[in-house]
Design a protein around this motif. Structure first.
Motif, PDB file in Angstrom:
ATOM      1  N   ARG A  39     -34.810   8.452 104.170  1.00 45.39           N
ATOM      2  CA  ARG A  39     -34.730   7.363 103.224  1.00 45.39           C
ATOM      3  C   ARG A  39     -34.718   7.814 101.763  1.00 45.39           C
ATOM      4  O   ARG A  39     -34.278   7.078 100.878  1.00 45.39           O
ATOM      5  N   GLY A  40     -35.208   9.009 101.489  1.00 47.38           N
ATOM      6  CA  GLY A  40     -35.364   9.449 100.099  1.00 47.38           C
ATOM      7  C   GLY A  40     -34.075   9.466  99.293  1.00 47.38           C
ATOM      8  O   GLY A  40     -34.093   9.290  98.076  1.00 47.38           O
ATOM      9  N   HIS A  67     -44.828  14.503 109.700  1.00 51.72           N
ATOM     10  CA  HIS A  67     -44.524  14.439 108.281  1.00 51.72           C
ATOM     11  C   HIS A  67     -45.070  15.630 107.504  1.00 51.72           C
ATOM     12  O   HIS A  67     -44.381  16.204 106.655  1.00 51.72           O
ATOM     13  N   GLN A  70     -43.472  18.987 108.837  1.00 51.96           N
ATOM     14  CA  GLN A  70     -42.014  18.968 108.907  1.00 51.96           C
ATOM     15  C   GLN A  70     -41.541  19.596 110.214  1.00 51.96           C
ATOM     16  O   GLN A  70     -40.770  20.558 110.237  1.00 51.96           O
ATOM     17  N   ASP A  90     -29.979  13.836  98.559  1.00 48.65           N
ATOM     18  CA  ASP A  90     -31.378  13.562  98.889  1.00 48.65           C
ATOM     19  C   ASP A  90     -32.181  13.564  97.594  1.00 48.65           C
ATOM     20  O   ASP A  90     -31.730  14.092  96.570  1.00 48.65           O
ATOM     21  N   ASP A  91     -33.371  12.967  97.652  1.00 49.91           N
ATOM     22  CA  ASP A  91     -34.213  12.961  96.455  1.00 49.91           C
ATOM     23  C   ASP A  91     -34.807  14.327  96.180  1.00 49.91           C
ATOM     24  O   ASP A  91     -34.935  14.751  95.043  1.00 49.91           O
ATOM     25  N   LEU A  92     -35.159  15.055  97.262  1.00 47.21           N
ATOM     26  CA  LEU A  92     -35.911  16.295  97.105  1.00 47.21           C
ATOM     27  C   LEU A  92     -35.553  17.277  98.205  1.00 47.21           C
ATOM     28  O   LEU A  92     -35.411  16.885  99.367  1.00 47.21           O
ATOM     29  N   ASP A  94     -37.437  20.439  99.707  1.00 50.52           N
ATOM     30  CA  ASP A  94     -38.781  21.027  99.622  1.00 50.52           C
ATOM     31  C   ASP A  94     -38.815  22.312 100.465  1.00 50.52           C
ATOM     32  O   ASP A  94     -38.567  23.406  99.957  1.00 50.52           O
ATOM     33  N   THR A  95     -39.042  22.192 101.762  1.00 52.57           N
ATOM     34  CA  THR A  95     -38.947  23.375 102.626  1.00 52.57           C
ATOM     35  C   THR A  95     -37.490  23.681 102.978  1.00 52.57           C
ATOM     36  O   THR A  95     -37.172  24.787 103.403  1.00 52.57           O
ATOM     37  N   GLY A  96     -36.640  22.673 102.866  1.00 52.51           N
ATOM     38  CA  GLY A  96     -35.230  22.840 103.217  1.00 52.51           C
ATOM     39  C   GLY A  96     -34.904  22.463 104.655  1.00 52.51           C
ATOM     40  O   GLY A  96     -33.739  22.504 105.049  1.00 52.51           O
ATOM     41  N   THR A  98     -34.905  19.524 106.167  1.00 45.72           N
ATOM     42  CA  THR A  98     -34.034  18.341 106.230  1.00 45.72           C
ATOM     43  C   THR A  98     -32.619  18.691 105.773  1.00 45.72           C
ATOM     44  O   THR A  98     -31.629  18.339 106.430  1.00 45.72           O
TER      45      THR A  98
END
Ligand code: PRP
Length: 153
Positions: A39-40, A67, A70, A90-92, A94-96, A98
């Motif tokens: 959704r981000g 969550h 991940q 995407d919005d962010l 982070d770990t990559g 997604t």
């Protein structure tokens, strides 16, 4: 998130400004459309679509089972094709986890994120701001205005 992790509260204005700044980096390519990673990526995708005059908007719906860690990802809705000519947003990152999954599903899409953390920053074709890996970002749709006590009453 640990108790000592720095927390950043992102406002709607900041998100809007940063997403418009991302759009400025993308104006020279005739994109076919935008695919938001839900959704981000939904709000950033809407802003990019408006700025870049894109009328074809789609969603790639991915959920992580766990969550915080991940863990395994669940593809709830895919997109047909290989993503050629599309912005994948995407919005962010982070770990990559997604972004990597999304890019496997749509290998020819151009992946962009508004914000990036160092662990997977190389995955983005464009991003606007980098945050420290340990920073926990609260996005505007996760927060609300609340009364704040003065320091001295
Ligand atoms: O680089 P990663 O470590 O994979 O983290 C980034 C992902 O995490 C957030 O989604 P989240 O899992 O919170 O789901 P949501 O967007 O549906 O709320 C964010 O919107 C990205 O999609």
């Amino acid at each position: 998130m640990t108790d000592t992790a720095p927390v950043y509260y992102l406002s709607w204005e900041e998100l809007h400004r940063d997403t418009r700044n991302l759009a400025r980096k993308l104006v020279d390519t005739p994109w076919k459309g935008v695919i938001s990673i839900a959704r981000g990526g939904l709000v950033p995708g809407a802003i990019l679509a408006r700025e870049l005059n894109l009328r074809v908007v789609d969603t790639l719906c991915i959920a992580s089972y766990d969550h915080d860690r991940q863990g395994e990802l669940n593809v709830l809705k895919a997109v047909e094709g290989d993503g050629d000519g599309y912005l994948l947003v995407d919005d962010l990152v982070d770990t990559g986890v997604t972004a990597r999954a999304a890019m496997q599903l749509l290998p020819k899409a151009t992946f962009v994120a508004i914000y990036a953390k160092p662990a997977a920053i190389e995955l983005t074709t464009h991003h606007v701001r980098e945050f420290a890996q340990e920073t926990w970002i609260h996005f505007p749709w996760d927060i609300t205005h609340v009364y704040s006590e003065p320091l001295i009453k």
